[in-house]
Design a protein around this motif. Structure first.
Motif, PDB file in Angstrom:
ATOM      1  N   LEU A 207       0.670  -1.239  -0.087  1.00 11.26           N
ATOM      2  CA  LEU A 207       0.100   0.010  -0.063  1.00 11.26           C
ATOM      3  C   LEU A 207       0.765   1.385   0.007  1.00 11.26           C
ATOM      4  O   LEU A 207       1.560   0.898   0.636  1.00 11.26           O
ATOM      5  N   LEU A 208       0.530   2.169  -0.824  1.00 12.06           N
ATOM      6  CA  LEU A 208       1.142   3.422  -0.516  1.00 12.06           C
ATOM      7  C   LEU A 208       0.130   4.364  -0.460  1.00 12.06           C
ATOM      8  O   LEU A 208      -0.848   4.522   0.036  1.00 12.06           O
ATOM      9  N   ILE A 209       1.256   5.247   0.628  1.00 14.42           N
ATOM     10  CA  ILE A 209       0.403   6.289   0.923  1.00 14.42           C
ATOM     11  C   ILE A 209       1.407   8.074   0.697  1.00 14.42           C
ATOM     12  O   ILE A 209       2.083   8.007   0.618  1.00 14.42           O
TER      13      ILE A 209
ATOM     14  N   ALA B  22       5.380  -4.409   7.559  1.00 17.84           N
ATOM     15  CA  ALA B  22       6.406  -3.241   7.338  1.00 17.84           C
ATOM     16  C   ALA B  22       6.456  -2.426   6.582  1.00 17.84           C
ATOM     17  O   ALA B  22       5.882  -1.998   5.948  1.00 17.84           O
ATOM     18  N   ALA B  23       6.296  -0.692   7.492  1.00 12.59           N
ATOM     19  CA  ALA B  23       6.087   0.402   7.105  1.00 12.59           C
ATOM     20  C   ALA B  23       7.655   0.876   6.668  1.00 12.59           C
ATOM     21  O   ALA B  23       8.694   1.141   7.182  1.00 12.59           O
TER      22      ALA B  23
ATOM     23  N   GLY C  54       1.121  15.087   6.207  1.00  9.32           N
ATOM     24  CA  GLY C  54       0.060  14.199   7.326  1.00  9.32           C
ATOM     25  C   GLY C  54      -0.016  13.299   7.068  1.00  9.32           C
ATOM     26  O   GLY C  54      -0.636  12.870   8.234  1.00  9.32           O
ATOM     27  N   TYR C  55       0.413  12.211   6.466  1.00 12.63           N
ATOM     28  CA  TYR C  55       0.029  10.988   5.999  1.00 12.63           C
ATOM     29  C   TYR C  55       1.269  10.441   6.645  1.00 12.63           C
ATOM     30  O   TYR C  55       1.887  10.552   6.078  1.00 12.63           O
ATOM     31  N   LYS C  56       0.926   9.240   7.591  1.00 15.47           N
ATOM     32  CA  LYS C  56       1.911   8.209   7.918  1.00 15.47           C
ATOM     33  C   LYS C  56       1.988   7.400   8.955  1.00 15.47           C
ATOM     34  O   LYS C  56       0.831   7.311   8.493  1.00 15.47           O
ATOM     35  N   TRP C  57       2.365   6.453   8.523  1.00 13.12           N
ATOM     36  CA  TRP C  57       2.359   4.937   8.986  1.00 13.12           C
ATOM     37  C   TRP C  57       3.604   5.008   9.929  1.00 13.12           C
ATOM     38  O   TRP C  57       4.093   4.318   9.281  1.00 13.12           O
TER      39      TRP C  57
END
Length: 153
Positions: A87-89, A124-125, A93-96
């Motif tokens: 998955l891509l973000i 895994a991030a 302000g968007y993070k994991w």
């Protein structure tokens, strides 16, 4: 009749497939998977592989054999190679990040979102990518869909 179910499904070395008590069990190097069998489907393990056939001649039984042949193929490849979703973000302000068995998400809400990682999955991030891996295809896909459902793009 399904094209998938016409030929037997090959079983690689170091993999065991057994049918007992109304369920099929596949054991391999990465783990063990078990799935119940529908009453209209017959699964047999032979010398040339796993054969999926209908118990009757109804439309429902003929429709189900392709589904169960696909399930057995996914179980066999899962306990041997495993499955992976990425998955891509993007965005400010968007993070994991992953802390133990918890996935922490910052999705632009006023509060952080925490998700428990199911047993059997490794997450895994990286900076902009989340890699979900495991040997159960249904579990990998469902967890990836649950993470995506937290904030639709």
């Amino acid at each position: 009749m399904s094209r998938l179910a016409k030929r037997p499904i090959a079983v690689p070395p170091k993999t065991e497939v057994s049918v007992s008590g109304g369920s099929v069990m596949v054991k391999g190097p990465k783990g063990t998977l078990q799935k119940p069998i529908h009453r209209m489907v017959l699964i047999e393990v032979g010398a040339d592989g796993v054969q999926v056939s209908p118990k009757g001649d109804s439309l429902e039984s003929r429709a189900l054999i392709g589904t169960y042949a696909s399930h057995v193929k996914n179980m066999i490849s899962g306990v041997n190679q495993g499955f992976q979703k990425k998955l891509l973000i993007e965005g400010v302000g968007y993070k994991w990040d992953v802390q133990g068995k918890t996935l922490n998400l910052a999705l632009g809400f006023s509060h952080p979102v925490k998700m428990a990682i199911p047993e059997g999955l490794t997450v895994a991030a990286d900076k902009g990518a989340l890699t979900i891996a495991g040997f159960d295809k249904e579990l990998v896909g469902q967890f990836a869909a649950d993470v995506r459902a937290m904030k639709q793009p």
